[in-house]
Each structure stands twice: as C-alpha cells, then as structure tokens.
Design a protein around this motif. Structure first.
Motif, PDB file in Angstrom:
ATOM      1  N   GLY A   1     -24.082   8.180 -14.462  1.00  0.00           N
ATOM      2  CA  GLY A   1     -23.266   7.593 -15.515  1.00  0.00           C
ATOM      3  C   GLY A   1     -22.847   6.168 -15.214  1.00  0.00           C
ATOM      4  O   GLY A   1     -22.949   5.280 -16.071  1.00  0.00           O
ATOM      5  N   ALA A   2     -22.377   5.935 -14.004  1.00  0.00           N
ATOM      6  CA  ALA A   2     -21.957   4.582 -13.625  1.00  0.00           C
ATOM      7  C   ALA A   2     -23.156   3.643 -13.620  1.00  0.00           C
ATOM      8  O   ALA A   2     -23.046   2.477 -14.026  1.00  0.00           O
ATOM      9  CB  ALA A   2     -21.285   4.607 -12.263  1.00  0.00           C
ATOM     10  N   HIS A   3     -24.299   4.134 -13.146  1.00  0.00           N
ATOM     11  CA  HIS A   3     -25.510   3.307 -13.100  1.00  0.00           C
ATOM     12  C   HIS A   3     -25.896   2.851 -14.511  1.00  0.00           C
ATOM     13  O   HIS A   3     -26.195   1.670 -14.738  1.00  0.00           O
ATOM     14  CB  HIS A   3     -26.635   4.130 -12.471  1.00  0.00           C
ATOM     15  CG  HIS A   3     -27.852   3.327 -12.137  1.00  0.00           C
ATOM     16  ND1 HIS A   3     -27.885   2.414 -11.107  1.00  0.00           N
ATOM     17  CD2 HIS A   3     -29.091   3.294 -12.708  1.00  0.00           C
ATOM     18  CE1 HIS A   3     -29.092   1.851 -11.048  1.00  0.00           C
ATOM     19  NE2 HIS A   3     -29.836   2.366 -12.001  1.00  0.00           N
ATOM     20  N   ASN A   4     -25.878   3.797 -15.456  1.00  0.00           N
ATOM     21  CA  ASN A   4     -26.188   3.433 -16.842  1.00  0.00           C
ATOM     22  C   ASN A   4     -25.205   2.418 -17.396  1.00  0.00           C
ATOM     23  O   ASN A   4     -25.582   1.472 -18.094  1.00  0.00           O
ATOM     24  CB  ASN A   4     -26.174   4.693 -17.726  1.00  0.00           C
ATOM     25  CG  ASN A   4     -27.565   5.274 -17.917  1.00  0.00           C
ATOM     26  OD1 ASN A   4     -28.436   5.096 -17.080  1.00  0.00           O
ATOM     27  ND2 ASN A   4     -27.764   5.975 -19.006  1.00  0.00           N
ATOM     28  N   THR A   5     -23.930   2.640 -17.115  1.00  0.00           N
ATOM     29  CA  THR A   5     -22.900   1.718 -17.608  1.00  0.00           C
ATOM     30  C   THR A   5     -23.123   0.319 -17.068  1.00  0.00           C
ATOM     31  O   THR A   5     -23.017  -0.677 -17.801  1.00  0.00           O
ATOM     32  CB  THR A   5     -21.502   2.224 -17.203  1.00  0.00           C
ATOM     33  OG1 THR A   5     -21.288   3.520 -17.769  1.00  0.00           O
ATOM     34  CG2 THR A   5     -20.423   1.276 -17.685  1.00  0.00           C
ATOM     35  N   ILE A   6     -23.427   0.220 -15.785  1.00  0.00           N
ATOM     36  CA  ILE A   6     -23.648  -1.082 -15.156  1.00  0.00           C
ATOM     37  C   ILE A   6     -24.861  -1.779 -15.758  1.00  0.00           C
ATOM     38  O   ILE A   6     -24.819  -2.982 -16.088  1.00  0.00           O
ATOM     39  CB  ILE A   6     -23.814  -0.905 -13.638  1.00  0.00           C
ATOM     40  CG1 ILE A   6     -22.470  -0.489 -13.010  1.00  0.00           C
ATOM     41  CG2 ILE A   6     -24.335  -2.182 -12.986  1.00  0.00           C
ATOM     42  CD1 ILE A   6     -22.567  -0.091 -11.558  1.00  0.00           C
TER      43      ILE A   6
ATOM     44  N   HIS B   1     -16.327  -0.140 -14.073  1.00  0.00           N
ATOM     45  CA  HIS B   1     -17.629  -0.719 -13.705  1.00  0.00           C
ATOM     46  C   HIS B   1     -18.056  -1.779 -14.715  1.00  0.00           C
ATOM     47  O   HIS B   1     -18.640  -2.806 -14.330  1.00  0.00           O
ATOM     48  CB  HIS B   1     -18.688   0.381 -13.616  1.00  0.00           C
ATOM     49  CG  HIS B   1     -18.582   1.214 -12.376  1.00  0.00           C
ATOM     50  ND1 HIS B   1     -18.800   0.702 -11.109  1.00  0.00           N
ATOM     51  CD2 HIS B   1     -18.254   2.522 -12.212  1.00  0.00           C
ATOM     52  CE1 HIS B   1     -18.637   1.662 -10.211  1.00  0.00           C
ATOM     53  NE2 HIS B   1     -18.297   2.770 -10.850  1.00  0.00           N
ATOM     54  N   TYR B   2     -17.790  -1.532 -15.990  1.00  0.00           N
ATOM     55  CA  TYR B   2     -18.120  -2.528 -17.012  1.00  0.00           C
ATOM     56  C   TYR B   2     -17.371  -3.828 -16.750  1.00  0.00           C
ATOM     57  O   TYR B   2     -17.964  -4.921 -16.724  1.00  0.00           O
ATOM     58  CB  TYR B   2     -17.769  -1.987 -18.397  1.00  0.00           C
ATOM     59  CG  TYR B   2     -17.795  -3.043 -19.484  1.00  0.00           C
ATOM     60  CD1 TYR B   2     -18.979  -3.407 -20.106  1.00  0.00           C
ATOM     61  CD2 TYR B   2     -16.624  -3.705 -19.856  1.00  0.00           C
ATOM     62  CE1 TYR B   2     -19.012  -4.386 -21.082  1.00  0.00           C
ATOM     63  CE2 TYR B   2     -16.644  -4.684 -20.832  1.00  0.00           C
ATOM     64  CZ  TYR B   2     -17.838  -5.029 -21.444  1.00  0.00           C
ATOM     65  OH  TYR B   2     -17.846  -6.010 -22.403  1.00  0.00           O
ATOM     66  N   LEU B   3     -16.065  -3.725 -16.541  1.00  0.00           N
ATOM     67  CA  LEU B   3     -15.248  -4.921 -16.302  1.00  0.00           C
ATOM     68  C   LEU B   3     -15.667  -5.618 -15.009  1.00  0.00           C
ATOM     69  O   LEU B   3     -15.640  -6.850 -14.912  1.00  0.00           O
ATOM     70  CB  LEU B   3     -13.774  -4.542 -16.244  1.00  0.00           C
ATOM     71  CG  LEU B   3     -13.173  -3.998 -17.565  1.00  0.00           C
ATOM     72  CD1 LEU B   3     -11.748  -3.523 -17.335  1.00  0.00           C
ATOM     73  CD2 LEU B   3     -13.224  -5.070 -18.643  1.00  0.00           C
ATOM     74  N   ASP B   4     -16.051  -4.819 -14.015  1.00  0.00           N
ATOM     75  CA  ASP B   4     -16.472  -5.395 -12.729  1.00  0.00           C
ATOM     76  C   ASP B   4     -17.720  -6.258 -12.905  1.00  0.00           C
ATOM     77  O   ASP B   4     -17.806  -7.364 -12.363  1.00  0.00           O
ATOM     78  CB  ASP B   4     -16.743  -4.258 -11.749  1.00  0.00           C
ATOM     79  CG  ASP B   4     -16.984  -4.764 -10.333  1.00  0.00           C
ATOM     80  OD1 ASP B   4     -16.227  -5.651  -9.880  1.00  0.00           O
ATOM     81  OD2 ASP B   4     -17.929  -4.276  -9.670  1.00  0.00           O
TER      82      ASP B   4
ATOM     83  N   LYS C   1     -19.981 -11.669 -13.539  1.00  0.00           N
ATOM     84  CA  LYS C   1     -20.987 -12.410 -14.316  1.00  0.00           C
ATOM     85  C   LYS C   1     -22.402 -12.072 -13.857  1.00  0.00           C
ATOM     86  O   LYS C   1     -23.242 -12.950 -13.634  1.00  0.00           O
ATOM     87  CB  LYS C   1     -20.727 -13.921 -14.237  1.00  0.00           C
ATOM     88  CG  LYS C   1     -19.406 -14.337 -14.880  1.00  0.00           C
ATOM     89  CD  LYS C   1     -19.189 -15.822 -14.773  1.00  0.00           C
ATOM     90  CE  LYS C   1     -17.956 -16.260 -15.559  1.00  0.00           C
ATOM     91  NZ  LYS C   1     -16.721 -15.557 -15.158  1.00  0.00           N
ATOM     92  N   GLN C   2     -22.666 -10.776 -13.725  1.00  0.00           N
ATOM     93  CA  GLN C   2     -23.972 -10.316 -13.279  1.00  0.00           C
ATOM     94  C   GLN C   2     -25.013 -10.490 -14.386  1.00  0.00           C
ATOM     95  O   GLN C   2     -24.739 -10.285 -15.568  1.00  0.00           O
ATOM     96  CB  GLN C   2     -23.889  -8.844 -12.880  1.00  0.00           C
ATOM     97  CG  GLN C   2     -23.030  -8.594 -11.654  1.00  0.00           C
ATOM     98  CD  GLN C   2     -23.663  -9.155 -10.400  1.00  0.00           C
ATOM     99  OE1 GLN C   2     -24.635  -8.618  -9.862  1.00  0.00           O
ATOM    100  NE2 GLN C   2     -23.128 -10.269  -9.917  1.00  0.00           N
ATOM    101  N   SER C   3     -26.210 -10.872 -13.979  1.00  0.00           N
ATOM    102  CA  SER C   3     -27.301 -11.118 -14.937  1.00  0.00           C
ATOM    103  C   SER C   3     -28.011  -9.811 -15.281  1.00  0.00           C
ATOM    104  O   SER C   3     -27.688  -8.742 -14.745  1.00  0.00           O
ATOM    105  CB  SER C   3     -28.290 -12.116 -14.349  1.00  0.00           C
ATOM    106  OG  SER C   3     -28.849 -11.603 -13.142  1.00  0.00           O
TER     107      SER C   3
END
Length: 337
Positions: free
Chosen positions: A131-136, A297-300, A305-307
């Motif tokens: 789940g976190a991986h997908n969100t990221i 994770h989204y806010l992180d 500013k990840q590409s």
C-alpha cells in the motif's frame, strides 16, 4: 377620458367607480340579450402546497435513504444522538467518536482505548509494503493526495492488511464449533486454505512483532474475557512448531481481540457482534489506521520533491522467448494455405 366617453366607451368618473361601471354595463348587456349567462364552470382544483402541507403534517415525502448515525439539521451536530459539545466536554476521544458513528453507542473506556491503540499500531509499516509503495509511486507521478491515498488503499485485501476480518471469522468459528487448535489447522489444510492471521514474512518467535506484544498485554490486562485471542495463541503454539515465523500476526491479534471486545463488552448482543464481523468492520480499522501512514508517505514525497519513479532494470527478471513466436494467422499473410 372625455374622448373615450364621446366615442361611446363606458368611462367611470374615478378608478374606485370601475367595479360599479362594470356591473351596470354587464346588467345592460344581459337585459338586451347580448350576453347570455351559462352554467358556472367548476373552478379547477389547485394542488396543495407541499411545504405548507408538510409543516401541517398532512403529507410525507418518501426518504431517498435512511441515516441513523449523524444529524446536522438542528442547532448542534449530533453523533448518534450525542451533541458535539458533549463529545468534547466528556473528552471521549477518537475511540469514542468511532464507537458512536460505527456502532451507534458508547463503548467502555477500555474498548475506546483499544480502538485508538489499533489505529496507532496500524498507522504505518514502512515504505516497502504494497500500500505504501503504491502511494509513493502515485505521488511521484504527480497525482493529488486523494488519488495517491486511494491507490494505496486499493491494495488492501487478503494478502495485505485485509486478513483481520478473515482471522476474526476463522478463530471465532473454531471456538463456536468446538474445534481444537490442531483441529482448526487440519480443517484449513483439508480445505486448501490459508489460516488467516497466522504467519509473518519477517517476524518470528525469536524476533516478535512488538505491535502484537503490546496488544496482547493490553487485552490480557483490561478485557473482562478474551477466549478467542487465547485460542489463537494456542494455535500459534502448534504452528510455530513447524516454522518459527508462523506466529499470530497483528491482523490475527486485532481480529481475535476485537471479537472478544464485541462479545464480552456487554454493549452488543451475540447476533449484533457476529453481524458487525460479517459486515467488515474489522478491516475498517486497518483501512482507517493505515490511511494515516499513506497520507504521511504522500506528504513525504511532495516535501522531498521526488521525481517520477521508474523501476530499475536490474531488479526485473526479463523472461522473453529467444525466438519470435509466429502468429497462428501468419501463413495467410505469407500466401500459405
């Protein structure tokens, strides 16, 4: 007016005399036979004004749907009949609010505390889980918060986080039918099904999951009874003889403990408790708690500013055929028969 009167029009001396002039003129025309009176038509019936009739209680509009948990029509917002001011005055917390909106009743303090513990312990489990991986990945694709959150939530299921309901149903069914721990394991083996709530990819007896340790300790100390959780712990003793990572995991612990809460708190009948389990309320706890981490994770990713993410080639096993596979229609294009 004089010109109209000279031309033969009936002109009253003032506006107030107009009704009398009309009456006199009509009488003359009637006497001369110019106008013939007919039967008075029945006036059309005017439909009743709905708002007026509704206020008098004469009519009732069918409801489009029914809601029994919240009411915002009055002076104060109500949660299952409890004014929002009282919610804060009594400091019932998130657990108390959840009990009102999910179960339409106040649960004991120990139960509300347990709910809050579950939300805290399931809030996140690192960026590597599905789940976190997908969100990221979604966040790094430039999508908004809701889209990123939903992409993570949609991975929740039997293999990731969604075993809470399954564990609750399985272990409570085993107790209700009088199965022994070994009997439950044998039954699942014959059915070719996994035993939900048992097993962890990383944690084991030698490296226990502290989330499970914390929950077990709290339940043992504060719940009036916990037969389902104790039964699951007996099952764990059997499964770990085969492999040390076949432990009671956090999904199983939450599921079993929550069944004990529903059945033993005195707030529900047995039928209500079973109905809530079948309705999926337990997976709702995981969804609610893990949403906290997914948003984090989204806010992180936005903060860093990840590409756009692209998976590295060296982490993919490409297994294409060595020779090109011809289509079954290929001979027709080559002039074959």
């Amino acid at each position: 007016n004089a010109a109209l009167r000279a031309a033969g029009a009936v002109v009253p001396d003032s506006f107030n005399d107009l009704p009398e002039a009309i009456k006199v003129t009509y009488a003359k025309l009637l006497a001369a036979g110019t106008v013939v009176e007919g039967p008075e038509p029945e006036p059309p019936k005017m439909p009743m004004d709905y708002k007026w009739a509704s206020e008098l209680g004469l009519v009732r509009k069918p409801a489009a749907f029914v809601s029994t948990i919240c009411d915002d029509r009055g002076e104060e917002l109500l949660y299952a009949g409890m004014p929002i001011s009282r919610v804060f005055a009594e400091d019932i917390g998130i657990g108390g609010v959840l009990s009102l909106l999910w179960f339409k009743r106040r649960l004991p303090d120990y139960a509300c505390k347990f709910v809050e513990m579950v939300l805290m312990l399931t809030a996140d489990h690192g960026p590597a889980v599905a789940g976190a991986h997908n969100t990221i990945i979604t966040a790094r694709a430039g999508k908004d918060m809701v889209s990123s959150l939903v992409s993570g939530l949609l991975t929740i299921g039997p293999r990731f986080g969604g075993a809470v309901d399954g564990a609750a149903e399985t272990f409570s069914w085993a107790i209700d039918t009088g199965l022994s721990p070994q009997g439950l394991i044998d039954a699942k083996r014959k059915q070719g099904e996994l035993l939900m709530g048992i097993g962890h990819r990383i944690k084991s007896l030698e490296n226990p999951d502290q989330r499970v340790v914390i929950l077990k300790q709290y339940v043992m100390e504060h719940f009036p009874e916990c037969p389902v959780l104790k039964f699951a712990m007996e099952v764990e003793k059997v499964t770990t003889r085969k492999k040390s990572n076949l432990i009671l995991n956090v999904d199983g612990t939450i599921g079993c403990a929550f069944v004990d809460l529903l059945r033993g708190s005195g707030a529900f009948t047995r039928e209500e408790a079973d109905e809530y389990v079948k309705a999926g309320v337990l997976n709702g706890l995981f969804v609610l708690g893990r949403s906290i981490g997914f948003i984090g994770h989204y806010l992180d990713q936005k903060r860093l500013k990840q590409s756009l993410y692209r998976h590295p080639w060296d982490d993919i096993c490409y297994m294409l055929p060595q020779n090109t596979v011809e289509s079954v229609c290929e001979p027709e294009y080559k002039g074959g028969k």
